[in-house]
Design an enzyme around this catalytic site. Structure first.
Site, PDB file in Angstrom:
ATOM      1  N   THR A  78       0.868  -1.175   0.000  1.00 24.93           N
ATOM      2  CA  THR A  78       0.000   0.000   0.000  1.00 24.93           C
ATOM      3  C   THR A  78       0.904   1.223   0.000  1.00 24.93           C
ATOM      4  O   THR A  78       1.608   1.468   0.977  1.00 24.93           O
ATOM      5  CB  THR A  78      -0.919   0.007   1.229  1.00 24.93           C
ATOM      6  OG1 THR A  78      -1.658  -1.217   1.262  1.00 24.93           O
ATOM      7  CG2 THR A  78      -1.889   1.178   1.168  1.00 24.93           C
ATOM      8  N   LYS A 127       4.665  -8.901   4.048  1.00 20.27           N
ATOM      9  CA  LYS A 127       3.293  -8.382   4.020  1.00 20.27           C
ATOM     10  C   LYS A 127       2.439  -9.282   3.123  1.00 20.27           C
ATOM     11  O   LYS A 127       2.096  -8.944   1.997  1.00 20.27           O
ATOM     12  CB  LYS A 127       3.271  -6.931   3.538  1.00 20.27           C
ATOM     13  CG  LYS A 127       1.980  -6.212   3.913  1.00 20.27           C
ATOM     14  CD  LYS A 127       2.148  -4.716   3.899  1.00 20.27           C
ATOM     15  CE  LYS A 127       0.889  -4.030   4.410  1.00 20.27           C
ATOM     16  NZ  LYS A 127       1.032  -2.567   4.481  1.00 20.27           N
ATOM     17  N   GLU A 153       3.596  -4.760  17.528  1.00 15.16           N
ATOM     18  CA  GLU A 153       3.275  -3.755  16.513  1.00 15.16           C
ATOM     19  C   GLU A 153       1.877  -3.218  16.756  1.00 15.16           C
ATOM     20  O   GLU A 153       1.185  -3.636  17.689  1.00 15.16           O
ATOM     21  CB  GLU A 153       3.345  -4.382  15.116  1.00 15.16           C
ATOM     22  CG  GLU A 153       2.343  -5.516  14.916  1.00 15.16           C
ATOM     23  CD  GLU A 153       2.512  -6.257  13.606  1.00 15.16           C
ATOM     24  OE1 GLU A 153       3.390  -5.871  12.803  1.00 15.16           O
ATOM     25  OE2 GLU A 153       1.763  -7.226  13.381  1.00 15.16           O
TER      26      GLU A 153
END
Length: 277
Positions: free
Chosen positions: A33, A145, A178
């Protein structure tokens, strides 16, 4: 054509993908992204590096030169000066079952989206974060990812009010990992930056990597270490980061409060300069 209807699949205008695609069936793929600023990709090289690393790890044969050319043509076609481009790479179709041996044609999906409507004040005044109940287990896919983000989906569903702008995730063995959509840094004694190790769980974010690369140039020491939750509550400053929003100082979590400190301000401004360059 609205922003969300601007989609290419394998270099052609389309919104149709096969029901047998392994990205749909198994989350077998990767995505990036990327923020668009003045028609250009922010943190471009770091995004390409992470995508290439993920494809190599998953053994997906993606032609990077072809993909980069398609992204360039896609940006020209959309005339986008700002927004988000999402790049999805799936292994493609290859029949039912886990064996990927018959998959020889990865799918490349590009889509344009508007920027999220977060107030600019979050970067300066900071955010409150929620300590999520969901715990992350050890994963062979740590760092990359990949498309299966169900843990983040479940964690983000833990709150619906506007009090929180992010949630923090711990591992099953109690380490801080995270945010649901960000990485986290703590500032400790002597202005040392600390961020969780991500060899066992989590996503190695592009903005996180930029900070790791640049910290010494800004005059800061940085450590990637296992961080217990108690270290979060004893930190001098806390911030979260991602490559779309940049730096958000954390000013509240549970009963704990922090100020938007000088170190966070310096890193925020340097990241913002890079993000908008």
């Amino acid at each position: 054509m609205s922003c969300n209807e601007k989609v290419w699949i394998n270099g052609e205008i389309s919104t149709v993908i096969a029901a047998s695609d392994r990205g749909l069936s198994y989350g077998d793929g990767l995505f990036e992204t990327i923020r668009i600023v003045a028609g250009k990709l922010s943190f471009e090289q770091l995004h390409w590096q992470r995508l290439a690393t993920g494809c190599k790890y998953l053994k997906i044969k993606c032609d990077n030169a072809q993909l980069k050319n398609e992204v360039s043509r896609f940006l020209n076609w959309t005339h986008a000066t700002e927004g988000i481009i999402k790049i999805i790479i799936t292994r493609g179709s290859g029949g039912r079952g886990y064996n990927p041996a018959e998959c020889h044609a990865p799918q490349r999906i590009l889509s344009l989206h508007p920027l999220p409507m977060y107030p600019a004040s979050l970067s300066y005044e900071g955010i409150a974060v929620k300590l999520c109940q969901l715990r992350l287990g050890h994963s062979a896919l740590a760092g990359i990812k990949h498309l299966n983000r169900l843990e983040q989906v479940l964690a983000r569903s833990e709150w619906t009010n506007s009090r929180y702008h992010e949630g923090l995730l711990q591992s099953v063995d109690g380490w801080l990992v995270e945010g649901t959509m960000s990485n986290i840094f703590l500032i400790g004694e002597h202005n040392t930056l600390m961020t969780p190790r991500l060899e066992r769980y989590g996503v190695a974010g592009v903005c996180r990597q930029y900070i790791l690369n640049q910290a010494s140039h800004w005059g800061f020491q940085v450590k990637e270490i296992d961080i217990p939750l108690t270290a979060l509550f004893h930190a001098k400053e806390v911030f979260v980061c991602n490559s779309v929003n940049g730096i958000w100082p954390v000013v509240a979590c549970e009963q704990n409060r922090w100020r938007v400190g000088v170190v966070t301000q310096i890193i925020r401004d340097n990241v913002a300069d890079k993000l908008h360059a």
